[in-house]
Design an enzyme around this catalytic site. Structure first.
Site, PDB file in Angstrom:
ATOM      1  N   SER A 140       0.870  -1.168   0.000  1.00 21.78           N
ATOM      2  CA  SER A 140       0.000   0.000   0.000  1.00 21.78           C
ATOM      3  C   SER A 140       0.906   1.216   0.000  1.00 21.78           C
ATOM      4  CB  SER A 140      -0.876  -0.006   1.256  1.00 21.78           C
ATOM      5  OG  SER A 140      -1.478   1.249   1.492  1.00 21.78           O
ATOM      6  N   TYR A 153      -2.370  -2.014  10.268  1.00 25.25           N
ATOM      7  CA  TYR A 153      -2.319  -2.018   8.803  1.00 25.25           C
ATOM      8  C   TYR A 153      -1.008  -1.407   8.322  1.00 25.25           C
ATOM      9  CZ  TYR A 153      -3.950  -1.280   3.977  1.00 25.25           C
ATOM     10  OH  TYR A 153      -4.090  -1.293   2.613  1.00 25.25           O
ATOM     11  N   LYS A 157       1.936  -3.429   6.394  1.00 26.03           N
ATOM     12  CA  LYS A 157       2.313  -3.040   5.039  1.00 26.03           C
ATOM     13  C   LYS A 157       3.781  -2.618   4.961  1.00 26.03           C
ATOM     14  CE  LYS A 157      -1.673  -3.784   3.068  1.00 26.03           C
ATOM     15  NZ  LYS A 157      -1.858  -4.969   2.201  1.00 26.03           N
TER      16      LYS A 157
END
Length: 258
Positions: A140, A153, A157
């Site tokens: 991401s 998250y 990532k």
């Protein structure tokens, strides 16, 4: 580079969204695709719609036994894996002070454990088949930047960058490449769910979340599209040498630049 005839690809989280767009692009390019998803029915339906010998796999990427069984089935029915796209993921929005440990562990398990387990299974087949391969991890823009309310998250990532670099070094002798695609915001159900959640946490309107949070730092105020990511995944799958390995490709309308 866009001809994947004779290749076998596994795409996780492929019953919908980014994963499905990539799986469809691979099928159109001639690959035999395994559509892996935690929802067995949706995986089967997606595979049926693709044709080209696609199969649906029920796979919880955090379950070692399911991953191993799924890759064994791919080898039996389609042949050894040439391409892996580790795409399965979820999002949970919450400040750190309110984040439950159970949700933290669940997020890391899906994004990091899932990437490791599927990578290990794919690499074992690639090494044995002795024809190289491409491993693509779905990162991401948050592999490079941080945002509020996304602690696990962002952590996961970022971690995928390190994993890809190790895969690139260990896999080079066997012709195995590893790269990370780092999308900006793509208007998938995962992102749609975030809009009201962020509006609530930030105390702003949903329109302001889109305009002032998600797209503020892009060069053109546009969402990244499914086609943008599928085209990037197709390019990486078909790239023919170790010249492009251990890298992250930002596909974010300039949200983050390196």
């Amino acid at each position: 580079m866009h001809d994947l005839a004779g290749k076998v690809a596994v795409v996780t989280g492929a019953a919908s969204g980014i994963g499905r767009a990539i799986a469809e692009a691979y099928a159109k390019a001639g690959a035999r695709v395994a559509v892996a998803d935690i929802d067995a029915g949706k995986a089967s339906d997606a595979a049926s719609a693709m044709g080209h010998g696609a199969i649906g796999l029920a796979m919880d990427v955090t379950d070692e036994a399911q991953v191993e069984a799924g890759f064994a089935r791919v080898a039996r029915e389609l042949g050894p894996v040439d391409i892996l796209v580790s795409n399965a993921g979820i999002q949970i929005i919450s400040p750190i002070v309110d984040f439950t440990y159970a949700d933290w562990r669940r997020m890391l398990a899906i994004h990091l454990d899932g990437a490791f387990l599927t990578t290990r299974a794919a690499m074992r087949q690639m090494v044995e088949a002795r024809r190289g391969g491409s491993i693509i991890l779905m990162g991401s823009a948050h592999s490079h930047v941080a945002s509020k309310f996304k602690a696990p998250y962002v952590t996961a990532k970022h971690g995928l960058l390190g994993l890809a670099r190790v895969i690139a070094k260990e896999g080079a002798a066997d012709g195995i490449r590893a790269n990370v695609i780092c999308p900006g915001f793509v208007r998938t159900p995962l992102v749609e769910k975030q809009i009201p959640e962020q509006a609530r946490e930030l105390g702003i309107s949903e329109d302001a979340v889109v305009r002032d949070v998600m797209l503020r730092d892009t060069v053109d105020g546009e969402f990244t599209t499914l086609e943008d990511i599928a085209d990037t995944a197709l390019f990486l799958a078909g790239f023919g040498s170790n010249a492009l390995t251990g890298q992250s490709l930002l596909v974010s309308h300039g949200w983050h630049m390196e």
